[in-house]
Design a protein around this motif. Structure first.
Motif, PDB file in Angstrom:
ATOM      1  N   UNK A 110      93.845 -23.866  94.466  1.00  0.00           N
ATOM      2  CA  UNK A 110      94.718 -24.664  95.151  1.00  0.00           C
ATOM      3  C   UNK A 110      94.302 -25.864  94.769  1.00  0.00           C
ATOM      4  N   UNK A 111      93.368 -26.300  93.863  1.00  0.00           N
ATOM      5  CA  UNK A 111      93.040 -27.490  93.380  1.00  0.00           C
ATOM      6  C   UNK A 111      92.314 -28.360  94.335  1.00  0.00           C
ATOM      7  N   UNK A 112      91.594 -27.687  95.426  1.00  0.00           N
ATOM      8  CA  UNK A 112      90.862 -28.525  96.370  1.00  0.00           C
ATOM      9  C   UNK A 112      89.481 -28.611  95.929  1.00  0.00           C
ATOM     10  N   UNK A 113      88.852 -28.028  95.225  1.00  0.00           N
ATOM     11  CA  UNK A 113      87.741 -28.144  94.354  1.00  0.00           C
ATOM     12  C   UNK A 113      87.809 -27.904  93.151  1.00  0.00           C
ATOM     13  N   UNK A 114      86.868 -28.109  92.333  1.00  0.00           N
ATOM     14  CA  UNK A 114      86.534 -27.798  91.041  1.00  0.00           C
ATOM     15  C   UNK A 114      85.821 -26.426  90.832  1.00  0.00           C
ATOM     16  N   UNK A 115      85.935 -25.717  89.814  1.00  0.00           N
ATOM     17  CA  UNK A 115      85.239 -24.588  89.369  1.00  0.00           C
ATOM     18  C   UNK A 115      83.993 -24.695  89.412  1.00  0.00           C
ATOM     19  N   UNK A 116      83.322 -25.671  88.927  1.00  0.00           N
ATOM     20  CA  UNK A 116      81.856 -25.754  88.993  1.00  0.00           C
ATOM     21  C   UNK A 116      81.567 -26.221  90.206  1.00  0.00           C
ATOM     22  N   UNK A 117      82.261 -26.395  91.232  1.00  0.00           N
ATOM     23  CA  UNK A 117      81.959 -26.803  92.547  1.00  0.00           C
ATOM     24  C   UNK A 117      81.732 -25.509  93.525  1.00  0.00           C
ATOM     25  N   UNK A 118      81.920 -24.523  93.118  1.00  0.00           N
ATOM     26  CA  UNK A 118      82.016 -23.019  93.727  1.00  0.00           C
ATOM     27  C   UNK A 118      80.576 -23.045  94.442  1.00  0.00           C
ATOM     28  N   UNK A 119      79.687 -23.082  93.774  1.00  0.00           N
ATOM     29  CA  UNK A 119      78.060 -22.868  94.133  1.00  0.00           C
ATOM     30  C   UNK A 119      77.968 -23.898  95.319  1.00  0.00           C
ATOM     31  N   UNK A 120      78.351 -25.131  95.266  1.00  0.00           N
ATOM     32  CA  UNK A 120      78.144 -25.989  96.192  1.00  0.00           C
ATOM     33  C   UNK A 120      78.943 -25.941  97.340  1.00  0.00           C
ATOM     34  N   UNK A 121      80.025 -25.328  97.280  1.00  0.00           N
ATOM     35  CA  UNK A 121      80.818 -25.087  98.579  1.00  0.00           C
ATOM     36  C   UNK A 121      80.343 -23.876  99.242  1.00  0.00           C
ATOM     37  N   UNK A 122      79.732 -22.833  98.584  1.00  0.00           N
ATOM     38  CA  UNK A 122      79.214 -21.758  99.246  1.00  0.00           C
ATOM     39  C   UNK A 122      77.987 -22.381  99.998  1.00  0.00           C
ATOM     40  N   UNK A 123      77.168 -23.074  99.296  1.00  0.00           N
ATOM     41  CA  UNK A 123      75.984 -23.546 100.018  1.00  0.00           C
ATOM     42  C   UNK A 123      76.385 -24.439 101.204  1.00  0.00           C
TER      43      UNK A 123
END
Lengths: 41, 107, 512
Positions: C402-415
């Motif tokens: 959805x373009x709300x976060x960048x792909x390389x931010x997945x880890x940070x989102x999960x945390x």
């Protein structure tokens, strides 16, 4: 490989579920002869 | 693999001929994918189900593997699977699957 | 007006002998392969009560350790222990098996559970000192029968044996000679479910500090079915448990939806309270003997303890908005419908982004997501992966799409928006609800303002449909809506009065 093949789908509830795989292989011309979704929890 | 599913795989392999059947998996983990692939090729490694000691040697693929993805209509793959490529460890699944196939697949 | 979560209660019962004798992995193995290596090795991998108490995820479940603190400790957790761990926690307790068997007997009103004399004599004094178990429950514990009688019922009368530390200490009788739905096996499963639910209810009422008579409705959302051969799932665990727990003013019903049931039940409870039908509704569930030791074969193969040795239970009190406690926002509720489809992106869209879009919120506007909080210590060695982690990755992946976060931010989102799992693999028990106790604390402390609770269920296991199911809702900081609502109600009333006046004036004018 899939065209005309008899496909058995074993999906995973926490991975790709059976019905989603069915849609995929049917689009490639396969015949789904059995489909199930496993649940490990 | 679930015992009932093992039973169905065995029946369908007998009915259609092992060379005509392809198993397509959706496992979330490479270990689970590998176990399922081993079950339908070499036999049930847990010695629990109807495929214990039965080496069907079926072709088994994970839906995320290139062999499958390349044959599926692009939009269907996009809608049904693509998001999970960001979630699953696709590389390790591919590695596990091809290792099992090269060792146990008969077709 | 939204309802609030006023209190929660969480309990575990450590039942290693039930793992051995009642878990389906073990019963199936015993039927198919009685001499198997697994069955022979299994006893060596059972944990004792002290080990179960010291297990970090168990301490988290009863509230003595926060999910944040648990996440600080490197996995695996089975080889570490919570120093100074105790039986009772902020949210409830971990009950030992012997006391649990007595509690189970006190939950039986049909003289089905019998325990040996010496076992009762030895255990009853300890249960009597339990702070929440009163004379009403203790008085239902029978004096006990002779050991010969126990042996006879088990070997001749089709009774289901009850063991403690490997010794035969009692039995559950069948409730009917031919009705399989009242067999000893089913009665044991159902009485265990009821007893764990009762224990959770006792802790909930204690923590809520309310009068037992204030509860008017109870919803049970476990995964067992009680009934006879003419109505296999007739019910009703909710009212049965409410009776034993002393909730004299309550009725209730059972809600079933596999592991999604707790989230369904909470949405229903919130709706009943919002509608004014009830002021205090309790959602409760007991544990499941069948799932004990479910992944035991993999655990033993890998040389790790049999971690699935606890039954789980929880209870949640949903009440009329008090202007303080966190609100259940049913407007921000997601549901997987018949037409949703089964692809993971369709599922997460239905459960997460559809309700958020409705409220004009982004995925990142939810501080914490509570998904299936299965303990990865249990699932990873079984090849089932880290269930909460993969759920968080799915939510993050949708945020990327959805373009709300960048792909390389997945880890940070999960945390940031996720948690490590700590609940036992008891199906409905880990499903969204284990976080409610912590979520209420964190919202009240101002640490977070919104949490989304997601319940998912594998309906296809019942072989009635190939569909999956899931529902979700948002728990959020109380906005003091009580006063706002009262004011707007008044405004509405005056608007109606004004409209009526105008209407009447128009009518009169027309008549003239």
């Amino acid at each position: 490989m899939l065209k005309g093949a008899k496909v058995v789908v074993i999906g995973d509830r926490d991975g790709i579920p059976g019905p989603a795989i069915e849609e995929c292989v049917r689009s490639a011309g396969a015949e789904v002869v059995f489909s199930s979704t496993e649940c490990f929890v | 693999m679930d015992l009932e599913n093992q039973k169905r795989v065995k029946e369908l392999s007998d009915q259609y001929g092992a060379e005509n059947v392809i198993i397509v998996l959706g496992a979330a983990e490479s270990e689970a994918a590998g176990l399922a692939a081993e079950t339908v090729t070499a036999g049930d490694p847990t010695f629990a189900g109807p495929l214990t000691g039965v080496s069907l040697g079926l072709r088994a693929y994970h839906i995320c593997e290139d062999e499958m993805k390349s044959e599926v209509a692009e939009q269907v793959y996009e809608d049904q699977v693509s998001m999970m490529e960001m979630v699953l460890d696709v590389d390790s699944i591919k590695k596990e699957m091809s290792a099992i196939r090269s060792e146990h697949c008969k077709f | 007006m939204n309802s609030v979560i006023q209190a929660t209660g969480y309990i575990l019962a450590h039942t290693p002998d039930m793992l051995v004798h009642n878990g389906t992995t073990q019963t199936a193995e015993r039927a198919a392969n009685p001499q198997s290596e697994y069955l022979q090795q299994m006893p060596r991998y059972l944990r004792n009560y002290q080990q179960a108490i010291e297990y970090l995820p168990n301490q988290t479940y009863i509230g003595n350790l926060t999910p944040e603190q648990l996440a600080q400790i490197d996995q695996p957790w089975y080889d570490k222990k919570a120093e100074g761990a105790v039986r009772f926690g902020k949210f409830g307790e971990i009950m030992p098996q012997d006391e649990f068997l007595l509690l189970m007997q006190s939950c039986d009103v049909f003289d089905l559970v019998w325990l040996s004399k010496t076992f009762v004599e030895c255990t009853k004094p300890r249960l009597s000192s339990h702070p929440l178990i009163g004379e009403d429950i203790l008085s239902k514990i029978k004096d006990g029968v002779e050991q010969e009688s126990v042996e006879r019922y088990v070997h001749v009368e089709h009774a289901e044996p009850l063991y403690h530390l490997g010794e035969l200490v009692g039995f559950v009788k069948r409730a009917h000679d031919v009705d399989i739905n009242l067999s000893a096996h089913v009665m044991l499963e159902n009485l265990v479910s009821k007893a764990t639910s009762v224990l959770a209810l006792l802790h909930l009422i204690h923590r809520a500090g309310i009068d037992k008579s204030a509860v008017s409705y109870v919803i049970d959302c476990s995964e067992e079915a009680c009934g006879d051969m003419n109505q296999r799932g007739g019910g009703n665990f909710a009212k049965a448990a409410a009776e034993t727990a002393g909730l004299t003013n309550a009725t209730g019903c059972d809600i079933r939806a596999f592991c999604a049931a707790p989230a369904h039940a909470l949405i229903l409870a919130a709706s009943l309270v919002s509608a004014g039908t009830h002021q205090n509704v309790v959602v409760t569930a007991g544990g499941c003997t069948a799932k004990l030791g479910m992944n035991g074969k993999d655990h033993v193969k890998k040389g790790i303890p049999l971690l699935e040795d606890v039954l789980g239970g929880f209870a949640v009190l949903v009440s009329k908005n008090d202007g303080v406690n966190p609100e259940i926002d049913t407007f921000l509720s997601g549901r997987h419908t018949v037409g949703t489809g089964s692809s993971p992106q369709a599922v997460i869209t239905a459960l997460v982004t559809e309700p958020l879009d409705r409220g004009g919120l982004k995925i990142t506007d939810i501080d914490k997501y509570s998904v299936e909080m299965q303990n990865p210590d249990i699932t990873k060695p079984a090849g089932a992966g880290d269930v909460p982690l993969s759920n968080y990755k799915m939510i993050a992946a949708l945020a990327v799409k959805r373009g709300e976060i960048e792909r390389d931010e997945i880890g940070a989102f999960v945390e940031k928006h996720g948690m490590v799992g700590w609940a036992p693999t008891q199906g409905h028990i880990p499903s969204g609800v284990p976080y409610l106790g912590f979520a209420c604390d964190e919202i009240l402390q101002g640490k977070i303002s919104r949490a989304m609770i997601i319940g998912k269920g594998s309906l296809f296991l019942g072989r009635m449909t190939n569909l999956f199911d899931g529902v979700s809702f948002v728990l959020r900081k109380n906005t003091g809506a009580q006063e706002e609502c009262a004011a707007s109600e008044q405004q509405i009333r005056s608007m109606i009065a004004k409209a009526m006046r105008e209407f009447a004036e128009n009518m009169m004018r027309e008549q003239r």
